[in-house]
Design a protein around this motif. Structure first.
Motif, PDB file in Angstrom:
ATOM      1  N   VAL A  29       0.853  -1.185   0.000  1.00  9.05           N
ATOM      2  CA  VAL A  29       0.000   0.000   0.000  1.00  9.05           C
ATOM      3  C   VAL A  29       0.890   1.237   0.000  1.00  9.05           C
ATOM      4  CG1 VAL A  29      -1.888   1.216   1.137  1.00  9.05           C
ATOM      5  CG2 VAL A  29      -1.726  -1.278   1.314  1.00  9.05           C
ATOM      6  N   TYR A  30       0.675   2.106  -0.998  1.00 11.38           N
ATOM      7  CA  TYR A  30       1.442   3.347  -1.120  1.00 11.38           C
ATOM      8  C   TYR A  30       0.519   4.539  -0.887  1.00 11.38           C
ATOM      9  CZ  TYR A  30       5.152   0.559  -3.274  1.00 11.38           C
ATOM     10  OH  TYR A  30       6.131  -0.365  -3.508  1.00 11.38           O
ATOM     11  N   ASP A  31       1.097   5.632  -0.362  1.00 13.72           N
ATOM     12  CA  ASP A  31       0.310   6.851  -0.202  1.00 13.72           C
ATOM     13  C   ASP A  31       0.441   7.722  -1.441  1.00 13.72           C
ATOM     14  OD1 ASP A  31       2.757   8.144  -0.051  1.00 13.72           O
ATOM     15  OD2 ASP A  31       2.627   8.561   2.099  1.00 13.72           O
ATOM     16  N   ALA A  32      -0.134   8.931  -1.392  1.00 15.10           N
ATOM     17  CA  ALA A  32      -0.176   9.797  -2.563  1.00 15.10           C
ATOM     18  C   ALA A  32       1.206  10.238  -3.017  1.00 15.10           C
ATOM     19  CB  ALA A  32      -1.037  11.025  -2.258  1.00 15.10           C
ATOM     20  N   ASP A  33       2.198  10.214  -2.124  1.00 13.52           N
ATOM     21  CA  ASP A  33       3.561  10.608  -2.469  1.00 13.52           C
ATOM     22  C   ASP A  33       4.456   9.422  -2.765  1.00 13.52           C
ATOM     23  OD1 ASP A  33       3.057  13.342  -2.202  1.00 13.52           O
ATOM     24  OD2 ASP A  33       3.345  13.250  -0.033  1.00 13.52           O
ATOM     25  N   GLY A  34       3.859   8.226  -2.865  1.00  5.77           N
ATOM     26  CA  GLY A  34       4.636   7.048  -3.213  1.00  5.77           C
ATOM     27  C   GLY A  34       5.358   6.387  -2.063  1.00  5.77           C
ATOM     28  N   ASN A  35       5.000   6.740  -0.842  1.00 11.45           N
ATOM     29  CA  ASN A  35       5.630   6.124   0.322  1.00 11.45           C
ATOM     30  C   ASN A  35       4.896   4.843   0.684  1.00 11.45           C
ATOM     31  OD1 ASN A  35       7.466   8.349   0.758  1.00 11.45           O
ATOM     32  ND2 ASN A  35       5.692   9.493   1.513  1.00 11.45           N
ATOM     33  N   LEU A  36       5.655   3.805   1.035  1.00 11.94           N
ATOM     34  CA  LEU A  36       5.059   2.544   1.472  1.00 11.94           C
ATOM     35  C   LEU A  36       4.515   2.735   2.878  1.00 11.94           C
ATOM     36  CD1 LEU A  36       4.628  -0.443   0.681  1.00 11.94           C
ATOM     37  CD2 LEU A  36       6.772  -0.964   1.869  1.00 11.94           C
TER      38      LEU A  36
END
Length: 716
Positions: A704-711
């Motif tokens: 699962v990644y957030d809007a900034d591409g962080n796991l």
């Protein structure tokens, strides 16, 4: 090992408790060797202590002395039998099996007495609640602001020991008395102090305004904090010693030498400084070399007393001699206690933190004004406990309306109450009695209740305005409680009150789908007539769906339509971004500003989405790109899919990319390749997107990644 009562008394002088478990044992220097068995027979012993020797016959005095000698000798021989233990640190890196999430305890961060005193001095706004009766009253303190302080002043999981003593009582009628003058006699004999969770009774039913309060409590004057780990397993401070004996396999053992009257708290911390949950502990206390030397001297003095028995002559003289020996023993024994404790944790801690707390001392704090939570009123609810009925009293405690109701409850509105009456059961033999409720109010200057024409006050709005309901699932209306009149009649259901608007649909029952929605100001002015299937209030505008749900329009709060005639609204205004609309006939798109003017943005596209964070996704012939607020195509039509832009990036699938998700910037720069997606959650004009992508290393799992591409999550 079972100790008789006198031996326990003797060992308490030395603060010694012995426990032999398996091969865990201790060794002390031999002070001349342990005494041999005295060889007394049962007929030569009189079990007991030294406190009653003067009352014994001479022959029994000698038997009591024999018993004390044998008792002390057995204690010394028990100590002698204990063997040595290796003092080197044992360290193991293996962890307990299992992958369950670890539990953590709160870090112990104690207050000293000085810190607690400073915190108590800053406390303001203490309050209490008072229940009024026909023959007295009951006061319950609200100590919620103090309870966290008491917790910091005590050991973990230790019950608080503070007590509260009311002082000066100030009543609503202006009179003042001491608590002792009006304290109701207790049902059982007790002191004046009360625990925080207790209510105290007064022998008067006059409403209180405030009271003075003395709080007695105990706290630690000071403490020491010691940290032990495998690199620093031993610390010595002012004669006190702290040693880490073993660490590993989810456990730790520590050996302490601390003042006898002190207490200690041990916690195991992980590499992030969190306190691991302890599954339990076991402890062993043992005497110091000085304690054992003192016990040897005491034993020898007892033997000498036996030799001098004839010179002492009386039992009283023997008792006085033994009391002097006991006092000398207590004075000679060392000031420190030795303890070894084994702790079990859910994982092996990285370090052990020990707080050694000085003996608790008694303190008091004064709160000069603790206020009643019930504000000053013209009348107060009171209970006649004998009749089990409620009525109203004045501030002197005299009945204004004698008890007649089963229950009386305050409402959100001053001088307005819910009254409960018993109803006659339909079945005369029924044991269950139903209650009927009625809302009523006291007109200004009157002590006569007037019934209100509704059953429920759903919400108290500003300026005395009430959202009211006639009955359960019944109609709603707006009621002016100041002037006692309806602003909007009770003919609406499913109401929503936002800011200065009342939105609801015409109807008589909330559980029936009937009628259409309209919008009104809170003074009853119609903004939108009741002809819409739904109305939403958002950022100062009204979005309304037509009765057949084929069209959506946007209106200002005066009821003026903003979107162009013949155009359907898509989305919502967000910030300074324009609103997307579509011609219902030609199906062509356009953007309008908040005044409804059409913007000169050319849209030669089959598909257009509302603006999100300054970018709008557009499509033609199944290919997608994105335009900026000026209508420029910043992201070319090179993608099979583009989602709403978050603050910085949009998730997209390149042409021919299958399900491979990438993050692109507003300048069409590739930021990150995420992988094959399974699903996603993408809000408009936000930065809270979540992208669920197959794990390349395990296709049965996803990342699962957030809007900034962080796991942010790895779901198993």
């Amino acid at each position: 090992m079972n100790f008789t009562q006198p031996r326990l008394r003797l060992l308490s002088i030395l603060s010694v408790a012995l426990l032999v478990v398996g091969c865990a044992s201790f060794y002390w220097l031999r002070h001349g060797g342990a005494p041999v068995d005295e060889g007394f027979g049962a007929e030569e012993l009189n079990e007991g202590g030294i406190e009653d020797i003067s009352a014994l016959a001479p022959s029994e005095v000698q038997k009591r002395l024999n018993y004390l000698i044998q008792d002390t000798g057995e204690t010394l021989r028990s100590l002698e039998r204990l063997s040595d233990v290796q003092l080197s640190l044992t360290h193991s890196t293996s962890e307990p099996a299992g992958e369950q999430p670890l539990q953590y305890e709160s870090l112990f961060v104690p207050y000293t007495s000085a810190q607690l005193k400073a915190e108590l001095a800053s406390i303001q706004g203490l309050r209490f609640a008072q229940r009024l009766f026909a023959d007295g009253s009951e006061v319950r303190l609200d100590t919620s602001t103090l309870d966290p302080l008491w917790k910091r002043a005590a050991m973990p999981d230790e019950p608080t020991a503070e007590q509260y003593l009311p002082q000066r009582l100030v009543f609503r009628d202006g009179s003042e008395k001491t608590f002792a003058e009006f304290k109701a006699p207790p049902k059982v004999e007790s002191e004046d102090m009360i625990a925080s969770h207790d209510a105290f009774a007064l022998a008067v039913n006059k409403p209180l305004a405030s009271l003075g309060l003395t709080v007695a409590y105990r706290s630690y004057p000071a403490f020491r904090k010691v940290v032990l780990d495998k690199d620093q397993p031993k610390v010595t401070l002012d004669g006190q010693s702290f040693q880490l004996m073993a660490l590993g396999d989810g456990s730790a053992s520590v050996r302490l030498s601390t003042p006898k009257l002190s207490t200690f708290v041990v916690q195991g911390l992980d590499d992030k400084g969190r306190a691991l949950y302890s599954n339990g502990n076991s402890s062993r206390a043992f005497p110091s070399d000085g304690d054992i030397a003192a016990l040897h001297d005491y034993y020898n003095a007892l033997l000498q007393t036996k030799d001098d028995f004839k010179q002492l002559k009386t039992g009283q003289a023997v008792q006085q001699q033994l009391e002097r020996l006991s006092e000398a023993l207590a004075a000679q024994a060392g000031p420190l206690k030795n303890t070894e404790v084994d702790y079990r944790f859910e994982a092996t801690p990285q370090r052990i933190v020990i707080h050694v707390l000085d003996p608790m001392e008694d303190y008091t704090v004064e709160f000069t004004q603790v206020d009643n939570v019930l504000a000053a009123q013209a009348r107060y609810i009171a209970l006649d406990r004998k009749a089990e009925r409620y009525g109203f009293i004045d501030q002197t405690g005299q009945w204004l309306i004698k008890p007649r109701w089963v229950q009386v409850q305050d409402t959100q509105v001053a001088d307005t109450y819910t009254l409960f009456f018993p109803e006659k059961p339909s079945d005369p033999e029924s044991q269950w009695q139903a209650l009927r409720s009625q809302l009523a109010y006291f007109p200004a200057g009157s002590n006569k209740l007037v019934d209100l024409p509704f059953e429920h006050i759903t919400e108290a709005l500003s300026d005395g305005l009430l959202l009211v309901e006639r009955e359960t699932n019944g109609p709603y209306g707006l009621y002016d409680a100041r002037h006692h009149r309806f602003v909007l009649p009770m003919k609406f259901v499913n109401p929503t009150v936002t800011d200065s608007l009342f939105i609801a649909r015409i109807g008589k029952r909330t559980d029936l789908m009937e009628g259409l929605y309209g919008a009104y100001t809170l003074d009853g002015k119609e903004i939108l007539p009741t002809q819409f299937s739904g109305i939403e209030h958002s950022a100062g505008l009204l979005y309304a769906s037509s009765a057949d749900r084929s069209r959506e329009d946007v209106f200002d709060l005066e009821g003026r339509r903003i979107n162009l005639q013949g155009y359907n609204v898509i989305g919502r205004f967000a910030g300074q971004q324009p609103l997307l609309v579509q011609d219902t006939k030609s199906r062509k798109f356009a953007f309008i500003d908040r005044q409804g003017a059409r913007l000169p943005i050319k849209l030669p596209y089959d598909e257009v989405t509302p603006f999100s964070n300054g970018m709008a996704v557009v499509g033609r012939d199944g290919s997608y790109g994105a335009i900026d607020l000026a209508g420029r195509l910043r992201v070319p039509l090179d993608y099979d899919q583009i989602n709403a832009f978050q603050t910085r990036y949009a998730a997209a699938i390149r042409a021919g990319g299958g399900t491979s998700l990438v993050l692109i910037s507003q300048e069409n720069k590739l930021f990150k390749e995420l992988g094959s997606y399974t699903s996603m959650k993408v809000p408009e004009n936000g930065n809270e997107a979540r992208y669920y992508v197959r794990d390349r290393n395990n296709i049965d799992e996803y990342l699962v990644y957030d809007a900034d591409g962080n796991l942010v999550q790895n779901d198993e």
